[in-house]
Design an enzyme around this catalytic site. Structure first.
Site, mmCIF file in Angstrom:
data_model
loop_
_atom_site.group_PDB
_atom_site.id
_atom_site.type_symbol
_atom_site.label_atom_id
_atom_site.label_comp_id
_atom_site.label_asym_id
_atom_site.label_seq_id
_atom_site.Cartn_x
_atom_site.Cartn_y
_atom_site.Cartn_z
ATOM 1 N N GLY A 1 0.832 -1.210 0.000
ATOM 2 C CA GLY A 1 0.000 0.000 0.000
ATOM 3 C C GLY A 1 0.854 1.242 0.000
ATOM 4 N N ALA A 2 1.954 1.205 -0.770
ATOM 5 C CA ALA A 2 2.954 2.282 -0.704
ATOM 6 C C ALA A 2 2.609 3.468 -1.589
ATOM 7 C CB ALA A 2 4.326 1.731 -1.086
ATOM 8 N N ASN A 3 1.491 3.379 -2.328
ATOM 9 C CA ASN A 3 1.169 4.498 -3.223
ATOM 10 C C ASN A 3 0.392 5.610 -2.533
ATOM 11 O OD1 ASN A 3 -0.960 2.281 -3.496
ATOM 12 N ND2 ASN A 3 -2.042 4.075 -4.256
ATOM 13 N N GLY B 1 -1.019 7.588 1.470
ATOM 14 C CA GLY B 1 -1.080 7.719 2.921
ATOM 15 C C GLY B 1 0.187 7.307 3.652
ATOM 16 N N GLY C 1 1.701 4.435 3.892
ATOM 17 C CA GLY C 1 2.626 3.572 3.147
ATOM 18 C C GLY C 1 3.571 4.412 2.310
ATOM 19 N N SER D 1 -4.467 -1.059 14.326
ATOM 20 C CA SER D 1 -5.252 0.151 14.608
ATOM 21 C C SER D 1 -5.791 0.071 16.025
ATOM 22 C CB SER D 1 -6.419 0.212 13.617
ATOM 23 O OG SER D 1 -7.380 1.145 14.055
ATOM 24 N N TYR E 1 -13.973 -4.427 10.408
ATOM 25 C CA TYR E 1 -12.667 -3.746 10.410
ATOM 26 C C TYR E 1 -11.921 -4.087 11.705
ATOM 27 C CZ TYR E 1 -9.144 0.004 10.238
ATOM 28 O OH TYR E 1 -7.952 0.704 10.218
HETATM 29 N N1 LIG Z 1 -5.179 6.735 8.669
HETATM 30 C C1 LIG Z 1 -5.511 6.366 9.908
HETATM 31 O O1 LIG Z 1 -5.973 7.190 10.727
HETATM 32 C C2 LIG Z 1 -5.336 4.947 10.338
HETATM 33 C C3 LIG Z 1 -5.682 4.605 11.646
HETATM 34 C C4 LIG Z 1 -5.471 3.298 12.088
HETATM 35 C C5 LIG Z 1 -4.909 2.369 11.228
HETATM 36 N N2 LIG Z 1 -4.592 2.708 9.955
HETATM 37 C C6 LIG Z 1 -4.017 1.679 9.076
HETATM 38 O O2 LIG Z 1 -2.977 2.222 8.313
HETATM 39 C C7 LIG Z 1 -2.800 1.452 7.121
HETATM 40 C C8 LIG Z 1 -2.575 2.381 5.933
HETATM 41 O O3 LIG Z 1 -3.752 3.099 5.678
HETATM 42 P P1 LIG Z 1 -3.779 4.644 5.262
HETATM 43 O O4 LIG Z 1 -4.401 5.368 6.380
HETATM 44 O O5 LIG Z 1 -2.450 5.057 4.760
HETATM 45 O O6 LIG Z 1 -4.876 4.601 4.080
HETATM 46 P P2 LIG Z 1 -4.784 4.855 2.509
HETATM 47 O O7 LIG Z 1 -4.225 6.199 2.204
HETATM 48 O O8 LIG Z 1 -6.147 4.545 1.997
HETATM 49 O O9 LIG Z 1 -3.751 3.767 2.018
HETATM 50 C C9 LIG Z 1 -4.109 2.398 1.993
HETATM 51 C C10 LIG Z 1 -3.234 1.698 0.986
HETATM 52 O O10 LIG Z 1 -3.628 0.312 0.944
HETATM 53 C C11 LIG Z 1 -3.811 -0.018 -0.424
HETATM 54 N N3 LIG Z 1 -4.725 -1.140 -0.623
HETATM 55 C C12 LIG Z 1 -6.039 -1.219 -0.347
HETATM 56 N N4 LIG Z 1 -6.512 -2.399 -0.758
HETATM 57 C C13 LIG Z 1 -5.477 -3.088 -1.297
HETATM 58 C C14 LIG Z 1 -5.332 -4.344 -1.919
HETATM 59 N N5 LIG Z 1 -6.384 -5.155 -2.122
HETATM 60 N N6 LIG Z 1 -4.107 -4.729 -2.347
HETATM 61 C C15 LIG Z 1 -3.060 -3.915 -2.199
HETATM 62 N N7 LIG Z 1 -3.120 -2.697 -1.646
HETATM 63 C C16 LIG Z 1 -4.330 -2.296 -1.208
HETATM 64 C C17 LIG Z 1 -4.351 1.247 -1.066
HETATM 65 O O11 LIG Z 1 -4.240 1.180 -2.463
HETATM 66 P P3 LIG Z 1 -5.177 2.123 -3.406
HETATM 67 O O12 LIG Z 1 -4.593 3.493 -3.329
HETATM 68 O O13 LIG Z 1 -5.043 1.475 -4.732
HETATM 69 O O14 LIG Z 1 -6.574 2.070 -2.847
HETATM 70 C C18 LIG Z 1 -3.412 2.254 -0.438
HETATM 71 O O15 LIG Z 1 -2.170 2.248 -1.076
HETATM 72 C C19 LIG Z 1 -4.022 0.554 7.024
HETATM 73 O O16 LIG Z 1 -3.655 -0.765 7.376
HETATM 74 C C20 LIG Z 1 -4.979 1.130 8.044
HETATM 75 O O17 LIG Z 1 -5.850 0.154 8.597
HETATM 76 C C21 LIG Z 1 -4.782 3.993 9.496
#
Ligand SMILES: NC(=O)c1ccc[n+]([C@@H]2O[C@H](COP(=O)([O-])OP(=O)(O)OC[C@H]3O[C@@H](n4cnc5c(N)ncnc54)[C@H](OP(=O)(O)O)[C@@H]3O)[C@@H](O)[C@H]2O)c1
Length: 315
Positions: free
Chosen positions: A21-23, A25, A27, A150, A175
Protein backbone atom coordinates in the site's frame (compact mmCIF):
# COMPACT_ATOMS: atom_id res chain seq x y z
CA UNK A 1 13.51 13.21 26.50
CA UNK A 2 13.52 14.32 22.84
CA UNK A 3 10.65 13.00 20.73
CA UNK A 4 11.49 10.45 18.03
CA UNK A 5 11.22 11.74 14.43
CA UNK A 6 12.33 10.64 10.98
CA UNK A 7 15.66 12.33 11.72
CA UNK A 8 16.30 9.48 14.19
CA UNK A 9 15.99 6.73 11.58
CA UNK A 10 19.35 4.95 11.49
CA UNK A 11 21.20 4.68 8.18
CA UNK A 12 19.29 2.18 6.02
CA UNK A 13 21.87 1.78 3.23
CA UNK A 14 22.18 -1.89 2.34
CA UNK A 15 18.69 -2.74 3.59
CA UNK A 16 16.00 -4.04 1.26
CA UNK A 17 12.41 -3.21 2.20
CA UNK A 18 8.94 -3.96 0.83
CA UNK A 19 6.08 -1.63 1.78
CA UNK A 20 2.54 -2.70 0.89
CA UNK A 21 0.00 0.00 0.00
CA UNK A 22 2.95 2.28 -0.70
CA UNK A 23 1.17 4.50 -3.22
CA UNK A 24 -0.89 6.38 -0.64
CA UNK A 25 -1.08 7.72 2.92
CA UNK A 26 1.11 6.11 5.55
CA UNK A 27 2.63 3.57 3.15
CA UNK A 28 3.87 6.33 0.84
CA UNK A 29 5.29 8.33 3.74
CA UNK A 30 6.99 5.23 5.18
CA UNK A 31 8.48 4.32 1.79
CA UNK A 32 9.72 7.89 1.33
CA UNK A 33 11.37 8.05 4.76
CA UNK A 34 13.01 4.63 4.33
CA UNK A 35 14.31 5.61 0.88
CA UNK A 36 15.63 8.94 2.22
CA UNK A 37 17.49 6.97 4.90
CA UNK A 38 19.14 4.94 2.14
CA UNK A 39 17.08 1.74 1.93
CA UNK A 40 16.27 0.08 -1.37
CA UNK A 41 12.47 0.24 -1.20
CA UNK A 42 9.99 -1.78 -3.22
CA UNK A 43 6.67 0.02 -3.46
CA UNK A 44 3.95 -2.62 -3.65
CA UNK A 45 0.74 -1.22 -5.16
CA UNK A 46 -2.39 -2.80 -6.62
CA UNK A 47 -3.02 -0.18 -9.28
CA UNK A 48 -0.28 0.40 -11.87
CA UNK A 49 -1.09 4.05 -12.60
CA UNK A 50 -1.43 5.02 -8.91
CA UNK A 51 1.82 3.13 -8.28
CA UNK A 52 3.65 4.95 -11.11
CA UNK A 53 2.36 8.30 -9.86
CA UNK A 54 3.62 7.51 -6.34
CA UNK A 55 7.01 6.43 -7.70
CA UNK A 56 7.24 9.80 -9.50
CA UNK A 57 6.25 11.75 -6.36
CA UNK A 58 8.75 9.82 -4.27
CA UNK A 59 11.61 10.37 -6.72
CA UNK A 60 10.75 14.07 -6.90
CA UNK A 61 10.94 14.32 -3.09
CA UNK A 62 14.06 12.19 -2.64
CA UNK A 63 16.52 12.56 -5.49
CA UNK A 64 18.65 9.47 -6.01
CA UNK A 65 16.14 7.29 -4.11
CA UNK A 66 16.68 3.58 -4.74
CA UNK A 67 13.09 2.54 -5.36
CA UNK A 68 11.11 0.20 -7.58
CA UNK A 69 7.45 -0.57 -8.12
CA UNK A 70 5.86 -4.01 -8.05
CA UNK A 71 2.23 -5.07 -8.51
CA UNK A 72 0.43 -6.55 -5.53
CA UNK A 73 -3.29 -6.98 -4.97
CA UNK A 74 -3.81 -8.40 -1.51
CA UNK A 75 -7.44 -9.13 -2.32
CA UNK A 76 -6.36 -11.78 -4.82
CA UNK A 77 -4.16 -14.68 -3.71
CA UNK A 78 -2.96 -15.31 -7.26
CA UNK A 79 -1.57 -11.74 -7.29
CA UNK A 80 0.10 -12.34 -3.92
CA UNK A 81 1.72 -15.48 -5.31
CA UNK A 82 2.80 -13.65 -8.49
CA UNK A 83 4.35 -10.89 -6.37
CA UNK A 84 6.28 -13.41 -4.25
CA UNK A 85 7.42 -15.26 -7.37
CA UNK A 86 8.59 -12.05 -9.07
CA UNK A 87 10.33 -10.92 -5.88
CA UNK A 88 12.05 -14.28 -5.62
CA UNK A 89 13.41 -13.94 -9.16
CA UNK A 90 14.83 -10.47 -8.51
CA UNK A 91 16.08 -10.69 -4.92
CA UNK A 92 17.72 -13.40 -2.83
CA UNK A 93 16.84 -11.83 0.52
CA UNK A 94 14.51 -9.36 2.23
CA UNK A 95 15.36 -7.36 5.36
CA UNK A 96 12.12 -5.54 6.06
CA UNK A 97 8.49 -6.19 5.19
CA UNK A 98 5.96 -3.50 6.11
CA UNK A 99 2.45 -4.96 5.99
CA UNK A 100 0.70 -1.60 5.74
CA UNK A 101 -2.01 -1.74 3.05
CA UNK A 102 -5.55 -1.69 4.29
CA UNK A 103 -9.20 -0.90 3.78
CA UNK A 104 -11.67 0.30 6.41
CA UNK A 105 -15.41 0.05 7.05
CA UNK A 106 -16.38 -0.97 3.52
CA UNK A 107 -19.82 -2.11 2.45
CA UNK A 108 -19.87 -5.91 2.12
CA UNK A 109 -17.51 -7.00 -0.63
CA UNK A 110 -15.58 -10.19 -1.33
CA UNK A 111 -12.03 -10.74 -2.51
CA UNK A 112 -11.24 -12.76 -5.64
CA UNK A 113 -10.99 -15.83 -3.38
CA UNK A 114 -14.35 -15.17 -1.72
CA UNK A 115 -13.08 -13.75 1.60
CA UNK A 116 -14.80 -10.76 3.24
CA UNK A 117 -12.83 -7.81 1.85
CA UNK A 118 -11.47 -6.30 5.09
CA UNK A 119 -10.32 -9.61 6.59
CA UNK A 120 -9.14 -10.74 3.15
CA UNK A 121 -7.07 -7.63 2.42
CA UNK A 122 -5.89 -6.55 5.83
CA UNK A 123 -5.15 -9.95 7.35
CA UNK A 124 -5.33 -12.93 4.96
CA UNK A 125 -3.50 -11.22 2.09
CA UNK A 126 -0.68 -10.15 4.40
CA UNK A 127 -0.64 -13.58 6.09
CA UNK A 128 -0.10 -15.21 2.68
CA UNK A 129 2.45 -12.59 1.57
CA UNK A 130 4.56 -12.91 4.71
CA UNK A 131 4.52 -16.72 4.54
CA UNK A 132 5.54 -16.73 0.88
CA UNK A 133 8.36 -14.20 1.52
CA UNK A 134 9.54 -15.97 4.69
CA UNK A 135 12.46 -17.83 3.06
CA UNK A 136 13.74 -14.51 1.70
CA UNK A 137 13.25 -12.82 5.10
CA UNK A 138 15.18 -15.61 6.80
CA UNK A 139 18.03 -14.93 4.36
CA UNK A 140 17.91 -11.22 5.31
CA UNK A 141 19.99 -9.26 7.76
CA UNK A 142 18.25 -8.61 11.12
CA UNK A 143 14.96 -9.37 9.33
CA UNK A 144 11.84 -7.64 10.53
CA UNK A 145 8.12 -7.74 9.75
CA UNK A 146 6.04 -4.70 10.72
CA UNK A 147 2.27 -5.10 10.59
CA UNK A 148 0.09 -2.00 10.77
CA UNK A 149 -2.90 -2.43 13.06
CA UNK A 150 -5.25 0.15 14.61
CA UNK A 151 -6.75 1.30 17.88
CA UNK A 152 -9.92 -0.16 16.34
CA UNK A 153 -8.54 -3.63 17.11
CA UNK A 154 -10.29 -3.10 20.46
CA UNK A 155 -13.69 -3.23 18.69
CA UNK A 156 -12.84 -6.58 17.21
CA UNK A 157 -13.58 -10.17 18.05
CA UNK A 158 -12.48 -13.11 15.91
CA UNK A 159 -15.80 -14.68 14.95
CA UNK A 160 -14.63 -18.18 14.06
CA UNK A 161 -18.28 -19.22 13.55
CA UNK A 162 -18.80 -16.48 10.92
CA UNK A 163 -15.32 -15.26 9.98
CA UNK A 164 -16.43 -13.91 6.59
CA UNK A 165 -19.51 -12.09 7.94
CA UNK A 166 -21.85 -14.17 5.80
CA UNK A 167 -24.56 -14.45 8.46
CA UNK A 168 -24.16 -10.97 9.92
CA UNK A 169 -22.02 -8.14 8.62
CA UNK A 170 -21.23 -4.93 10.48
CA UNK A 171 -18.60 -2.91 8.62
CA UNK A 172 -16.89 -1.47 11.71
CA UNK A 173 -16.85 -4.78 13.58
CA UNK A 174 -15.39 -6.41 10.49
CA UNK A 175 -12.67 -3.75 10.41
CA UNK A 176 -12.03 -4.33 14.13
CA UNK A 177 -11.81 -8.08 13.51
CA UNK A 178 -9.26 -7.58 10.73
CA UNK A 179 -7.12 -5.24 12.86
CA UNK A 180 -7.29 -7.61 15.84
CA UNK A 181 -6.19 -10.35 13.44
CA UNK A 182 -3.18 -8.15 12.51
CA UNK A 183 -2.06 -8.12 16.15
CA UNK A 184 -2.77 -11.80 16.84
CA UNK A 185 -0.72 -12.56 13.72
CA UNK A 186 2.14 -10.26 14.78
CA UNK A 187 2.52 -11.85 18.21
CA UNK A 188 2.07 -15.46 16.95
CA UNK A 189 4.65 -14.86 14.19
CA UNK A 190 7.08 -13.61 16.83
CA UNK A 191 6.50 -16.70 19.02
CA UNK A 192 6.91 -19.09 16.07
CA UNK A 193 10.01 -17.34 14.72
CA UNK A 194 11.59 -17.40 18.16
CA UNK A 195 10.65 -21.04 18.82
CA UNK A 196 12.28 -21.97 15.50
CA UNK A 197 15.47 -20.20 16.62
CA UNK A 198 15.37 -17.61 13.84
CA UNK A 199 16.38 -13.94 14.26
CA UNK A 200 13.18 -12.69 12.62
CA UNK A 201 11.45 -9.96 14.63
CA UNK A 202 7.72 -9.41 14.25
CA UNK A 203 6.38 -6.10 15.54
CA UNK A 204 3.20 -4.05 15.12
CA UNK A 205 2.33 -0.37 14.99
CA UNK A 206 -0.69 1.87 14.75
CA UNK A 207 -0.70 5.48 13.51
CA UNK A 208 -3.38 6.98 15.73
CA UNK A 209 -5.63 9.16 13.57
CA UNK A 210 -3.99 10.38 10.37
CA UNK A 211 -5.53 12.11 7.36
CA UNK A 212 -5.37 9.65 4.45
CA UNK A 213 -7.64 8.10 1.82
CA UNK A 214 -8.63 5.38 4.30
CA UNK A 215 -11.56 7.32 5.76
CA UNK A 216 -13.10 8.31 2.41
CA UNK A 217 -12.78 5.02 0.50
CA UNK A 218 -15.74 3.37 2.31
CA UNK A 219 -18.22 6.27 1.91
CA UNK A 220 -17.13 6.55 -1.74
CA UNK A 221 -18.00 2.88 -2.35
CA UNK A 222 -21.39 3.48 -0.72
CA UNK A 223 -21.91 6.58 -2.90
CA UNK A 224 -22.33 8.58 0.30
CA UNK A 225 -21.34 12.15 -0.56
CA UNK A 226 -22.24 13.22 2.97
CA UNK A 227 -20.05 10.52 4.54
CA UNK A 228 -17.21 11.44 2.20
CA UNK A 229 -17.47 15.18 2.98
CA UNK A 230 -17.73 14.61 6.75
CA UNK A 231 -14.63 12.43 6.73
CA UNK A 232 -12.74 14.95 4.60
CA UNK A 233 -13.67 17.67 7.07
CA UNK A 234 -12.69 15.56 10.10
CA UNK A 235 -9.39 14.75 8.38
CA UNK A 236 -8.69 18.47 7.93
CA UNK A 237 -9.74 19.52 11.42
CA UNK A 238 -8.94 16.60 13.72
CA UNK A 239 -6.40 14.30 12.14
CA UNK A 240 -2.63 14.58 12.15
CA UNK A 241 -0.78 14.59 8.80
CA UNK A 242 0.05 11.27 7.15
CA UNK A 243 3.78 11.93 7.66
CA UNK A 244 3.20 12.04 11.44
CA UNK A 245 0.98 8.94 11.33
CA UNK A 246 3.80 7.08 9.59
CA UNK A 247 6.16 7.59 12.54
CA UNK A 248 5.00 4.57 14.61
CA UNK A 249 5.43 2.12 11.69
CA UNK A 250 8.82 3.72 10.92
CA UNK A 251 9.92 3.44 14.55
CA UNK A 252 8.77 -0.21 14.54
CA UNK A 253 10.68 -0.78 11.31
CA UNK A 254 13.99 0.83 12.19
CA UNK A 255 14.73 1.20 15.91
CA UNK A 256 17.47 -1.39 16.36
CA UNK A 257 16.83 -2.29 20.01
CA UNK A 258 13.04 -2.68 19.69
CA UNK A 259 12.20 -6.20 20.89
CA UNK A 260 10.18 -8.62 18.77
CA UNK A 261 6.51 -8.67 19.77
CA UNK A 262 6.45 -4.89 20.44
CA UNK A 263 3.46 -2.74 19.58
CA UNK A 264 4.13 0.94 18.81
CA UNK A 265 1.67 3.84 18.70
CA UNK A 266 1.52 7.61 19.27
CA UNK A 267 2.20 9.00 22.74
CA UNK A 268 -0.60 11.65 22.75
CA UNK A 269 -4.07 11.55 24.35
CA UNK A 270 -6.00 8.36 23.45
CA UNK A 271 -3.02 7.39 21.30
CA UNK A 272 -4.67 9.47 18.56
CA UNK A 273 -1.63 11.62 17.71
CA UNK A 274 1.93 12.28 18.72
CA UNK A 275 5.30 10.62 18.57
CA UNK A 276 6.02 6.91 18.72
CA UNK A 277 6.32 4.91 21.90
CA UNK A 278 5.58 1.31 22.89
CA UNK A 279 1.86 0.89 23.65
CA UNK A 280 -0.37 -1.86 25.03
CA UNK A 281 -2.55 -4.14 22.93
CA UNK A 282 -5.91 -5.36 24.21
CA UNK A 283 -6.18 -8.58 26.21
CA UNK A 284 -7.90 -10.22 23.21
CA UNK A 285 -4.87 -9.44 21.05
CA UNK A 286 -2.61 -11.32 23.46
CA UNK A 287 -4.78 -14.45 23.65
CA UNK A 288 -2.45 -17.24 22.51
CA UNK A 289 -5.15 -19.87 21.95
CA UNK A 290 -7.03 -17.52 19.59
CA UNK A 291 -3.77 -16.63 17.84
CA UNK A 292 -2.94 -20.32 17.25
CA UNK A 293 -6.43 -21.05 15.96
CA UNK A 294 -6.44 -18.00 13.66
CA UNK A 295 -3.03 -19.07 12.31
CA UNK A 296 -4.32 -22.56 11.49
CA UNK A 297 -7.48 -21.18 9.87
CA UNK A 298 -5.41 -18.64 7.89
CA UNK A 299 -3.11 -21.42 6.61
CA UNK A 300 -6.17 -23.43 5.63
CA UNK A 301 -7.89 -20.52 3.84
CA UNK A 302 -4.82 -19.21 1.99
CA UNK A 303 -3.07 -22.52 1.39
CA UNK A 304 0.18 -20.88 2.57
CA UNK A 305 2.12 -22.80 5.21
CA UNK A 306 5.05 -21.21 6.98
CA UNK A 307 8.44 -22.88 6.66
CA UNK A 308 10.89 -21.54 9.23
CA UNK A 309 13.83 -23.53 7.84
CA UNK A 310 16.24 -20.83 6.56
CA UNK A 311 16.94 -22.69 3.31
CA UNK A 312 13.27 -23.52 2.59
CA UNK A 313 12.00 -22.93 -0.93
CA UNK A 314 9.01 -20.71 -1.67
CA UNK A 315 5.83 -22.48 -0.48
N1 LIG B 1 -5.18 6.74 8.67
C1 LIG B 1 -5.51 6.37 9.91
O1 LIG B 1 -5.97 7.19 10.73
C2 LIG B 1 -5.34 4.95 10.34
C3 LIG B 1 -5.68 4.60 11.65
C4 LIG B 1 -5.47 3.30 12.09
C5 LIG B 1 -4.91 2.37 11.23
N2 LIG B 1 -4.59 2.71 9.95
C6 LIG B 1 -4.02 1.68 9.08
O2 LIG B 1 -2.98 2.22 8.31
C7 LIG B 1 -2.80 1.45 7.12
C8 LIG B 1 -2.58 2.38 5.93
O3 LIG B 1 -3.75 3.10 5.68
P1 LIG B 1 -3.78 4.64 5.26
O4 LIG B 1 -4.40 5.37 6.38
O5 LIG B 1 -2.45 5.06 4.76
O6 LIG B 1 -4.88 4.60 4.08
P2 LIG B 1 -4.78 4.85 2.51
O7 LIG B 1 -4.23 6.20 2.20
O8 LIG B 1 -6.15 4.55 2.00
O9 LIG B 1 -3.75 3.77 2.02
C9 LIG B 1 -4.11 2.40 1.99
C10 LIG B 1 -3.23 1.70 0.99
O10 LIG B 1 -3.63 0.31 0.94
C11 LIG B 1 -3.81 -0.02 -0.42
N3 LIG B 1 -4.72 -1.14 -0.62
C12 LIG B 1 -6.04 -1.22 -0.35
N4 LIG B 1 -6.51 -2.40 -0.76
C13 LIG B 1 -5.48 -3.09 -1.30
C14 LIG B 1 -5.33 -4.34 -1.92
N5 LIG B 1 -6.38 -5.16 -2.12
N6 LIG B 1 -4.11 -4.73 -2.35
C15 LIG B 1 -3.06 -3.91 -2.20
N7 LIG B 1 -3.12 -2.70 -1.65
C16 LIG B 1 -4.33 -2.30 -1.21
C17 LIG B 1 -4.35 1.25 -1.07
O11 LIG B 1 -4.24 1.18 -2.46
P3 LIG B 1 -5.18 2.12 -3.41
O12 LIG B 1 -4.59 3.49 -3.33
O13 LIG B 1 -5.04 1.47 -4.73
O14 LIG B 1 -6.57 2.07 -2.85
C18 LIG B 1 -3.41 2.25 -0.44
O15 LIG B 1 -2.17 2.25 -1.08
C19 LIG B 1 -4.02 0.55 7.02
O16 LIG B 1 -3.66 -0.76 7.38
C20 LIG B 1 -4.98 1.13 8.04
O17 LIG B 1 -5.85 0.15 8.60
C21 LIG B 1 -4.78 3.99 9.50
Amino acid sequence: MAKWTVADIPDQHGRLAVVTGANSGLGFQAALALARAGAHVILAARDASRGEAALGRLRASASGADVELMALDLADLSSVRDFAGAFDERHDHLDLLVNNAGVMALPYRRTADGFEMQLGTNHLGHFALTGLLLPRLLAGSAPRVVTVSSGAHRLGKIRFDDLQGERRYRKWLAYGQSKLANLLFTFELQRRAEAAGTPLRSVAAHPGYAATNLQVAGPRMENSRVGERLNELANRVLAQPDSQGALPPLYAATVPELPGGSYVGPDGPFEARGHPQRVEASGAAKDQATARRLWEVSEELTGVRYDFAPTGALA
